[in-house]
Design a protein around this motif. Structure first.
Motif, PDB file in Angstrom:
ATOM      1  N   ALA A 159       0.832  -1.208   0.000  1.00 30.94           N
ATOM      2  CA  ALA A 159       0.000   0.000   0.000  1.00 30.94           C
ATOM      3  C   ALA A 159       0.863   1.253   0.000  1.00 30.94           C
ATOM      4  O   ALA A 159       0.551   2.237  -0.685  1.00 30.94           O
ATOM      5  N   ILE A 160       1.945   1.243   0.764  1.00 30.06           N
ATOM      6  CA  ILE A 160       2.844   2.397   0.834  1.00 30.06           C
ATOM      7  C   ILE A 160       3.453   2.666  -0.545  1.00 30.06           C
ATOM      8  O   ILE A 160       3.473   3.812  -1.027  1.00 30.06           O
ATOM      9  N   ALA A 161       3.946   1.614  -1.189  1.00 35.74           N
ATOM     10  CA  ALA A 161       4.549   1.782  -2.511  1.00 35.74           C
ATOM     11  C   ALA A 161       3.521   2.272  -3.526  1.00 35.74           C
ATOM     12  O   ALA A 161       3.790   3.178  -4.329  1.00 35.74           O
ATOM     13  N   LEU A 162       2.331   1.699  -3.488  1.00 35.57           N
ATOM     14  CA  LEU A 162       1.289   2.106  -4.433  1.00 35.57           C
ATOM     15  C   LEU A 162       0.808   3.526  -4.170  1.00 35.57           C
ATOM     16  O   LEU A 162       0.429   4.242  -5.101  1.00 35.57           O
ATOM     17  N   SER A 163       0.845   3.952  -2.921  1.00 40.09           N
ATOM     18  CA  SER A 163       0.432   5.329  -2.641  1.00 40.09           C
ATOM     19  C   SER A 163       1.401   6.322  -3.264  1.00 40.09           C
ATOM     20  O   SER A 163       0.999   7.399  -3.718  1.00 40.09           O
ATOM     21  N   ALA A 164       2.691   5.972  -3.320  1.00 45.20           N
ATOM     22  CA  ALA A 164       3.665   6.844  -3.992  1.00 45.20           C
ATOM     23  C   ALA A 164       3.358   6.930  -5.483  1.00 45.20           C
ATOM     24  O   ALA A 164       3.437   8.005  -6.091  1.00 45.20           O
ATOM     25  N   VAL A 165       2.971   5.796  -6.092  1.00 49.09           N
ATOM     26  CA  VAL A 165       2.618   5.773  -7.514  1.00 49.09           C
ATOM     27  C   VAL A 165       1.360   6.598  -7.763  1.00 49.09           C
ATOM     28  O   VAL A 165       1.297   7.411  -8.700  1.00 49.09           O
ATOM     29  N   ARG A 166       0.354   6.410  -6.923  1.00 49.00           N
ATOM     30  CA  ARG A 166      -0.910   7.141  -7.091  1.00 49.00           C
ATOM     31  C   ARG A 166      -0.714   8.638  -6.910  1.00 49.00           C
ATOM     32  O   ARG A 166      -1.212   9.452  -7.702  1.00 49.00           O
ATOM     33  N   GLU A 167      -0.016   9.033  -5.856  1.00 51.60           N
ATOM     34  CA  GLU A 167       0.193  10.461  -5.585  1.00 51.60           C
ATOM     35  C   GLU A 167       0.984  11.128  -6.706  1.00 51.60           C
ATOM     36  O   GLU A 167       0.761  12.302  -7.012  1.00 51.60           O
ATOM     37  N   THR A 168       1.909  10.397  -7.313  1.00 51.59           N
ATOM     38  CA  THR A 168       2.695  10.971  -8.412  1.00 51.59           C
ATOM     39  C   THR A 168       1.808  11.233  -9.621  1.00 51.59           C
ATOM     40  O   THR A 168       1.987  12.235 -10.332  1.00 51.59           O
ATOM     41  N   TYR A 169       0.831  10.366  -9.848  1.00 50.25           N
ATOM     42  CA  TYR A 169      -0.144  10.650 -10.906  1.00 50.25           C
ATOM     43  C   TYR A 169      -0.992  11.862 -10.533  1.00 50.25           C
ATOM     44  O   TYR A 169      -1.173  12.783 -11.346  1.00 50.25           O
ATOM     45  N   GLU A 170      -1.533  11.884  -9.319  1.00 49.32           N
ATOM     46  CA  GLU A 170      -2.454  12.943  -8.927  1.00 49.32           C
ATOM     47  C   GLU A 170      -1.791  14.320  -8.944  1.00 49.32           C
ATOM     48  O   GLU A 170      -2.406  15.315  -9.322  1.00 49.32           O
ATOM     49  N   GLU A 171      -0.536  14.387  -8.522  1.00 49.17           N
ATOM     50  CA  GLU A 171       0.130  15.677  -8.381  1.00 49.17           C
ATOM     51  C   GLU A 171       0.954  16.074  -9.598  1.00 49.17           C
ATOM     52  O   GLU A 171       1.177  17.266  -9.823  1.00 49.17           O
ATOM     53  N   ALA A 172       1.428  15.096 -10.355  1.00 47.75           N
ATOM     54  CA  ALA A 172       2.333  15.409 -11.471  1.00 47.75           C
ATOM     55  C   ALA A 172       1.864  14.884 -12.815  1.00 47.75           C
ATOM     56  O   ALA A 172       2.486  15.185 -13.835  1.00 47.75           O
ATOM     57  N   GLY A 173       0.796  14.089 -12.844  1.00 48.91           N
ATOM     58  CA  GLY A 173       0.328  13.549 -14.119  1.00 48.91           C
ATOM     59  C   GLY A 173       1.257  12.512 -14.707  1.00 48.91           C
ATOM     60  O   GLY A 173       1.285  12.314 -15.921  1.00 48.91           O
ATOM     61  N   ILE A 174       1.999  11.814 -13.838  1.00 46.98           N
ATOM     62  CA  ILE A 174       2.956  10.809 -14.281  1.00 46.98           C
ATOM     63  C   ILE A 174       2.486   9.441 -13.811  1.00 46.98           C
ATOM     64  O   ILE A 174       2.216   9.244 -12.624  1.00 46.98           O
ATOM     65  N   LEU A 175       2.378   8.500 -14.746  1.00 44.75           N
ATOM     66  CA  LEU A 175       1.869   7.169 -14.438  1.00 44.75           C
ATOM     67  C   LEU A 175       2.981   6.146 -14.619  1.00 44.75           C
ATOM     68  O   LEU A 175       3.554   6.014 -15.713  1.00 44.75           O
ATOM     69  N   LEU A 176       3.287   5.431 -13.560  1.00 45.38           N
ATOM     70  CA  LEU A 176       4.318   4.404 -13.573  1.00 45.38           C
ATOM     71  C   LEU A 176       3.675   3.030 -13.707  1.00 45.38           C
ATOM     72  O   LEU A 176       2.695   2.728 -13.020  1.00 45.38           O
ATOM     73  N   GLY A 177       4.210   2.209 -14.579  1.00 40.62           N
ATOM     74  CA  GLY A 177       3.677   0.870 -14.772  1.00 40.62           C
ATOM     75  C   GLY A 177       3.909   0.387 -16.187  1.00 40.62           C
ATOM     76  O   GLY A 177       4.824   0.827 -16.872  1.00 40.62           O
ATOM     77  N   ARG A 178       3.034  -0.503 -16.626  1.00 42.66           N
ATOM     78  CA  ARG A 178       3.133  -1.074 -17.962  1.00 42.66           C
ATOM     79  C   ARG A 178       1.950  -0.587 -18.797  1.00 42.66           C
ATOM     80  O   ARG A 178       0.830  -0.489 -18.301  1.00 42.66           O
TER      81      ARG A 178
END
Length: 250
Positions: free
Chosen positions: A106-125
């Motif tokens: 959950a902690i790792a995924l929250s970093a991914v989610r927040e980066t999308y919400e605040e910067a419009g950057i999506l990490l993944g495949r």
């Protein structure tokens, strides 16, 4: 600016003085809340650059400071489907007495989610992805399946007592070339007023919190010795104990 002798060893009074412009001092929650922040690294040029954004002055926590995208961990994030999990060496560093494997995810995924919400950057495949969770609809719309295998745990810091907000923050790094989608309009929230890519040496001289400066110095040293950030590397952990700010290695 806090001299880069490091925050470790400072008394609580010295730390309060060093961070007086970073945090709203006062009585706050006794137990810090889990949070995660993502340090995106651009290694395409001669100098490594990091992505930072300026927080609004109205925020009680680090007003007007340049920070990395991040925020509080949502336990529901652990139930989001992922294309790949954390590297075992990274997961073992995140797990602790009060942090289960589910919480680490959950902690790792929250970093991914927040980066999308605040910067419009999506990490993944880039792949078909579906979830009903409202906070993850940007990944559905852009067909990005979140992935954690390229994330690296690089630092941890617990906000000292006496702040209006207290967080147990895990600093997680990823490389820009691992970004699946970078939205030109940025993220859907207005948490950050501006986004900039700064060389690490310039970022350390920007208007950033004292703890961020220490984390950047640690990361700069690690990158000099291990440019690829191999899994399982040393993780500096900053916290207050016996009225002194400590730095230990996880």
């Amino acid at each position: 600016m806090t001299k880069q002798r490091g925050l470790a060893g400072m008394s609580r009074a010295e730390l309060d003085h060093a961070e007086r412009k970073d945090f709203a001092l006062g009585s706050g929650p006794l137990r810090p809340r889990d949070a995660a922040t993502l340090i995106l690294l651009d290694t395409s040029g001669q100098e490594v650059r990091v992505l930072m954004g300026r927080r609004h002055m109205k925020h009680a926590f680090m007003p007007g400071k340049f920070v990395f995208p991040g925020g509080r961990t949502d336990p529901a994030d652990s139930r989001i489907p992922i294309a790949a999990g954390l590297h075992p060496a990274e997961e073992s560093k995140l797990i602790g007495k009060r942090t289960s494997p589910t919480r680490a995810r959950a902690i790792a995924l929250s970093a991914v989610r927040e980066t999308y919400e605040e910067a419009g950057i999506l990490l993944g495949r880039k792949a078909e992805f579906a979830t009903s969770k409202p906070d993850w609809q940007g990944f559905v719309e852009n067909q990005v399946f979140p992935a954690l295998d390229n994330l690296r745990f690089v630092a941890r810091a617990i906000t000292p007592p006496g702040r209006v907000r207290r967080f147990d923050t895990r600093f997680i790094a990823a490389f820009r070339h691992d970004i699946a989608v970078e939205l030109p309009e940025g993220g859907p929230t207005n948490e950050l007023e501006e986004l900039v890519w700064l060389p690490i040496r310039d970022a350390k001289e920007a208007d950033i919190p004292a703890i961020t400066r220490s984390v950047l110095a640690d990361l700069e040293t690690r990158l000099a010795n291990d440019p690829q950030l191999s899994p399982g590397g040393d993780v500096p952990f900053y916290y207050m104990r016996h009225n002194r700010f400590q730095r230990v290695i996880l």
